[in-house]
Design a protein around this motif. Structure first.
Motif, PDB file in Angstrom:
ATOM      1  N   HIS A  70       1.281  -1.163  -0.543  1.00  0.00           N
ATOM      2  CA  HIS A  70      -0.235   0.056   0.016  1.00  0.00           C
ATOM      3  C   HIS A  70       1.064   1.229  -0.061  1.00  0.00           C
ATOM      4  CE1 HIS A  70      -3.403   2.329   1.557  1.00  0.00           C
ATOM      5  NE2 HIS A  70      -3.112   2.095   0.551  1.00  0.00           N
ATOM      6  N   ILE A  71      -0.040   2.437  -1.179  1.00  0.00           N
ATOM      7  CA  ILE A  71       1.016   3.784  -1.017  1.00  0.00           C
ATOM      8  C   ILE A  71       1.233   4.337   0.641  1.00  0.00           C
ATOM      9  CG2 ILE A  71      -1.229   5.196  -0.854  1.00  0.00           C
ATOM     10  CD1 ILE A  71       0.280   6.847  -3.233  1.00  0.00           C
ATOM     11  N   SER A  72       0.725   3.913   1.649  1.00  0.00           N
ATOM     12  CA  SER A  72       0.678   4.554   2.457  1.00  0.00           C
ATOM     13  C   SER A  72       2.050   4.453   3.724  1.00  0.00           C
ATOM     14  CB  SER A  72      -0.686   4.733   3.419  1.00  0.00           C
ATOM     15  OG  SER A  72      -0.475   3.343   4.201  1.00  0.00           O
ATOM     16  N   GLU A 118       6.937   1.988   4.755  1.00  0.00           N
ATOM     17  CA  GLU A 118       7.746   0.903   3.830  1.00  0.00           C
ATOM     18  C   GLU A 118       8.257   0.903   3.403  1.00  0.00           C
ATOM     19  OE1 GLU A 118       7.568   0.302   8.436  1.00  0.00           O
ATOM     20  OE2 GLU A 118       6.029   0.947   6.819  1.00  0.00           O
ATOM     21  N   ASN A 119       6.871   1.375   2.280  1.00  0.00           N
ATOM     22  CA  ASN A 119       7.350   1.035   0.624  1.00  0.00           C
ATOM     23  C   ASN A 119       7.626   2.546   0.306  1.00  0.00           C
ATOM     24  OD1 ASN A 119       5.830  -1.866   1.511  1.00  0.00           O
ATOM     25  ND2 ASN A 119       4.177  -0.756   1.323  1.00  0.00           N
ATOM     26  N   VAL A 120       7.941   3.392   0.370  1.00  0.00           N
ATOM     27  CA  VAL A 120       8.492   4.729   0.526  1.00  0.00           C
ATOM     28  C   VAL A 120       9.439   4.036  -1.236  1.00  0.00           C
ATOM     29  CG1 VAL A 120      10.339   5.206   1.349  1.00  0.00           C
ATOM     30  CG2 VAL A 120       8.247   7.291   0.320  1.00  0.00           C
ATOM     31  N   LYS A 121      10.590   3.878  -1.165  1.00  0.00           N
ATOM     32  CA  LYS A 121      11.217   3.763  -1.933  1.00  0.00           C
ATOM     33  C   LYS A 121      10.825   2.410  -3.269  1.00  0.00           C
ATOM     34  CE  LYS A 121      15.149   4.466   1.335  1.00  0.00           C
ATOM     35  NZ  LYS A 121      15.854   4.150   1.812  1.00  0.00           N
ATOM     36  N   ALA A 155      12.799  10.322   2.873  1.00  0.00           N
ATOM     37  CA  ALA A 155      11.503   9.960   3.885  1.00  0.00           C
ATOM     38  C   ALA A 155      11.873   9.738   5.112  1.00  0.00           C
ATOM     39  CB  ALA A 155      10.876  10.119   3.368  1.00  0.00           C
ATOM     40  N   LYS A 156      10.984  10.392   5.783  1.00  0.00           N
ATOM     41  CA  LYS A 156      11.144   9.599   7.448  1.00  0.00           C
ATOM     42  C   LYS A 156       9.415   9.209   7.517  1.00  0.00           C
ATOM     43  CE  LYS A 156      14.504  12.303   9.080  1.00  0.00           C
ATOM     44  NZ  LYS A 156      14.615  13.427   7.848  1.00  0.00           N
ATOM     45  N   MET A 157       9.337   8.340   8.589  1.00  0.00           N
ATOM     46  CA  MET A 157       7.449   8.034   9.592  1.00  0.00           C
ATOM     47  C   MET A 157       7.362   8.921   9.133  1.00  0.00           C
ATOM     48  SD  MET A 157       6.355   5.475   9.971  1.00  0.00           S
ATOM     49  CE  MET A 157       7.684   3.773  10.163  1.00  0.00           C
ATOM     50  N   PHE A 158       5.715   9.741   8.951  1.00  0.00           N
ATOM     51  CA  PHE A 158       5.433  10.210   9.506  1.00  0.00           C
ATOM     52  C   PHE A 158       5.425  11.707   8.619  1.00  0.00           C
ATOM     53  CE2 PHE A 158       5.280   8.594  13.396  1.00  0.00           C
ATOM     54  CZ  PHE A 158       4.031   7.622  13.193  1.00  0.00           C
ATOM     55  N   ASP A 159       6.419  11.722   7.318  1.00  0.00           N
ATOM     56  CA  ASP A 159       5.746  12.655   6.548  1.00  0.00           C
ATOM     57  C   ASP A 159       5.448  12.985   5.795  1.00  0.00           C
ATOM     58  OD1 ASP A 159       8.653  13.902   7.357  1.00  0.00           O
ATOM     59  OD2 ASP A 159      10.101  13.198   5.816  1.00  0.00           O
ATOM     60  N   GLN A 193       0.530  12.488   0.291  1.00  0.00           N
ATOM     61  CA  GLN A 193       0.231  10.722   1.268  1.00  0.00           C
ATOM     62  C   GLN A 193       1.007  11.149   2.703  1.00  0.00           C
ATOM     63  OE1 GLN A 193      -1.663   8.148   0.709  1.00  0.00           O
ATOM     64  NE2 GLN A 193      -1.254   8.536   2.419  1.00  0.00           N
ATOM     65  N   THR A 194       0.858  11.018   3.591  1.00  0.00           N
ATOM     66  CA  THR A 194       1.550  10.535   4.688  1.00  0.00           C
ATOM     67  C   THR A 194       1.695   9.445   5.201  1.00  0.00           C
ATOM     68  OG1 THR A 194      -0.028  12.290   5.952  1.00  0.00           O
ATOM     69  CG2 THR A 194       1.371  10.878   7.114  1.00  0.00           C
ATOM     70  N   LEU A 195       3.372   9.248   5.286  1.00  0.00           N
ATOM     71  CA  LEU A 195       3.351   7.785   5.430  1.00  0.00           C
ATOM     72  C   LEU A 195       3.184   7.656   7.033  1.00  0.00           C
ATOM     73  CD1 LEU A 195       7.089   8.372   3.873  1.00  0.00           C
ATOM     74  CD2 LEU A 195       5.497   7.941   2.433  1.00  0.00           C
ATOM     75  N   TRP A 196       2.888   6.671   6.754  1.00  0.00           N
ATOM     76  CA  TRP A 196       2.686   5.331   8.479  1.00  0.00           C
ATOM     77  C   TRP A 196       3.373   4.538   8.046  1.00  0.00           C
ATOM     78  CZ3 TRP A 196      -0.263   8.914  10.481  1.00  0.00           C
ATOM     79  CH2 TRP A 196      -1.271   9.836  10.369  1.00  0.00           C
ATOM     80  N   PRO A 197       3.312   3.645   9.840  1.00  0.00           N
ATOM     81  CA  PRO A 197       3.563   1.860   9.932  1.00  0.00           C
ATOM     82  C   PRO A 197       2.780   1.212   8.958  1.00  0.00           C
ATOM     83  CG  PRO A 197       3.332   3.426  12.236  1.00  0.00           C
ATOM     84  CD  PRO A 197       2.436   4.840  10.734  1.00  0.00           C
ATOM     85  N   THR A 198       3.319   0.441   8.233  1.00  0.00           N
ATOM     86  CA  THR A 198       2.383  -0.547   8.146  1.00  0.00           C
ATOM     87  C   THR A 198       1.715  -1.064   9.263  1.00  0.00           C
ATOM     88  OG1 THR A 198       3.719  -1.755   5.775  1.00  0.00           O
ATOM     89  CG2 THR A 198       2.523  -2.997   7.379  1.00  0.00           C
ATOM     90  N   HIS A 199       0.416  -1.015   8.249  1.00  0.00           N
ATOM     91  CA  HIS A 199      -0.812  -1.405   9.628  1.00  0.00           C
ATOM     92  C   HIS A 199      -2.356  -2.060   8.946  1.00  0.00           C
ATOM     93  CE1 HIS A 199      -1.795   2.936   8.058  1.00  0.00           C
ATOM     94  NE2 HIS A 199      -3.087   2.793   7.940  1.00  0.00           N
ATOM     95  N   CYS A 200      -3.166  -2.658   9.540  1.00  0.00           N
ATOM     96  CA  CYS A 200      -4.388  -3.173   9.076  1.00  0.00           C
ATOM     97  C   CYS A 200      -3.931  -3.590   7.011  1.00  0.00           C
ATOM     98  CB  CYS A 200      -4.997  -1.849   8.661  1.00  0.00           C
ATOM     99  SG  CYS A 200      -5.584  -0.800  10.261  1.00  0.00           S
ATOM    100  N   VAL A 201      -2.751  -5.058   7.231  1.00  0.00           N
ATOM    101  CA  VAL A 201      -3.151  -5.026   6.233  1.00  0.00           C
ATOM    102  C   VAL A 201      -3.817  -6.832   6.265  1.00  0.00           C
ATOM    103  CG1 VAL A 201      -1.630  -6.647   5.088  1.00  0.00           C
ATOM    104  CG2 VAL A 201      -0.547  -4.969   6.117  1.00  0.00           C
ATOM    105  N   GLN A 202      -4.632  -6.591   5.084  1.00  0.00           N
ATOM    106  CA  GLN A 202      -5.391  -7.458   4.499  1.00  0.00           C
ATOM    107  C   GLN A 202      -5.352  -8.977   5.733  1.00  0.00           C
ATOM    108  OE1 GLN A 202      -6.442  -7.421   0.749  1.00  0.00           O
ATOM    109  NE2 GLN A 202      -6.769  -5.456   0.154  1.00  0.00           N
ATOM    110  N   GLY A 203      -5.441  -9.248   6.353  1.00  0.00           N
ATOM    111  CA  GLY A 203      -5.841 -10.967   6.612  1.00  0.00           C
ATOM    112  C   GLY A 203      -5.440 -11.031   8.083  1.00  0.00           C
ATOM    113  N   THR A 204      -4.494  -9.558   8.722  1.00  0.00           N
ATOM    114  CA  THR A 204      -3.573  -9.836   9.603  1.00  0.00           C
ATOM    115  C   THR A 204      -4.543  -9.470  10.992  1.00  0.00           C
ATOM    116  OG1 THR A 204      -3.495  -7.564   9.583  1.00  0.00           O
ATOM    117  CG2 THR A 204      -1.809  -9.154   7.642  1.00  0.00           C
TER     118      THR A 204
END
Length: 362
Positions: free
Chosen positions: A159-161, A164-167, A182-186, A200-211
């Motif tokens: 996901h774009i948000s 960890e995927n910014v690069k 870029a840093k977390m929450f930038d 887009q605000t950069l969030w920690p990985t969260h609410c991944v489908q099926g987790t």
């Protein structure tokens, strides 16, 4: 008890306003001079009884508020409400005010926002997300609502948000922060699909489908026959609102679900008030829903953001109430003028659409 002490509309709560038998009686009740029109004073008397708090106390609308309502409901723009216009009020305006269909929209009460990677207690506001659980559960246990909706962030792993995927994505040249810096929450700007620029605000990985993190919290009461809306499923565009993605490119099924159930009012609660609750509430107003935010059933991330977004919601027409106030509102004993105004906006918009269709017909 004197006639003026009796609230005329209390007897009409939960009436079927498609039945017009009481229409003329109601009109005549307020048309004191019997001229077939409700003038400013007569309409003011109507508003005093239509918009009440604690069963009898009026909300005391200002002259400007009453004029704004007349402007919306007065089709021929003569400053008065005639019988034809009153019939429209009876069928559509009073129906929303006195016989609403209400949905409780519970936004993102998920593990990751309470105990997981984006737990609110670790955010700048240091608010405890789990505090919404007993408030929401009590409302659910009282079985007050016609419809209950649970929304969930439901992100794919790419996901774009996610910081960890910014690069892995293309940063737009206009972005003030480039990927390597870029840093977390930038907040960065990505080059999105179809030439979109996605802020887009950069969030920690969260609410991944099926987790586990994407699941509704185990202590949240789940009712039968509820509607569940998954959002943020597109890897390339975030979706704070339960109605739309952030770029207004695609909708969820929420409007379709609410329309199918003839919902007029949404009561919004959950996490977080300055992000997903706010975006959902603002889109709710935009779609014409009379929108109420339950203050003690929301928590947020950032104090300044909470203050700013609450003001924006109030300015848009959202009403903020405590959960203790909700039963009287649902039973139409507490009738807010702000919600009455939204109902009048809806009526005026529907009439314009109807007139446009008539003009466009052969």
């Amino acid at each position: 008890m004197a006639d003026e002490d009796v609230n005329y509309f209390d007897s009409l709560r939960k009436t079927d306003f498609s039945d017009t038998n009481g229409l003329k009686t109601c009109f005549d009740h307020f048309d004191k001079d019997r001229d077939g029109l409700l003038d400013a004073n007569e309409f003011s008397a109507l508003c005093k009884q239509l918009f009440v708090h604690n069963h009898s106390d009026g909300y005391h609308l200002t002259e400007q508020q009453e004029e704004a309502l007349v402007e919306l409901l007065d089709s021929d723009k003569d400053g008065k409400i005639n019988m034809e216009e009153f019939e429209i009020c009876w069928k559509y305006w009073f129906r929303q005010v006195l016989s609403p269909v209400s949905a409780l929209v519970i936004v993102d009460v998920q593990n990751d926002f309470i105990d997981g990677s984006l737990a609110l207690r670790n955010s700048p506001a240091c608010q405890e997300g789990s505090e919404v659980l007993p408030v929401i559960n009590k409302l659910l246990e009282e079985e007050l609502f016609d419809v209950v909706v649970y929304t969930k962030d439901w992100h794919p792993a790419d996901h774009i948000s996610f910081f960890e995927n910014v690069k892995e994505r293309n940063i737009h040249p206009s972005s003030p922060i480039q990927g390597e810096d870029a840093k977390m929450f930038d907040t960065v700007k990505f080059a999105g699909p179809n030439d979109l620029v996605c802020e887009q605000t950069l969030w920690p990985t969260h609410c991944v489908q099926g987790t586990w993190g994407a699941e509704l919290h185990q202590n949240l009461k789940i009712v039968d026959d509820a509607v569940v809306i998954n959002k943020g499923t597109n890897p390339d565009i975030d979706s704070y609102s339960a109605f739309w993605d952030n770029m207004k490119q695609s909708q969820t099924s929420l409007v379709e679900e609410l329309k199918a159930r003839r919902v007029t009012d949404i009561y919004v609660c959950g996490l977080a008030v300055d992000i997903c609750v706010a975006f959902t509430s603002l889109d709710g107003v935009e779609h014409g829903y009379r929108t109420v935010v339950i203050e003690d059933a929301v928590r947020g991330i950032d104090c300044d953001g909470i203050k700013t977004r609450k003001k924006k919601m109030k300015d848009a027409g959202c009403v903020f109430v405590k959960s203790a106030d909700v039963p009287d509102m649902l039973n139409c004993k507490d009738r807010h003028p702000e919600l009455g105004y939204q109902a009048a906006v809806n009526v005026a918009m529907a009439m314009k659409i109807h007139e446009a269709r008539l003009l466009g017909s052969p």
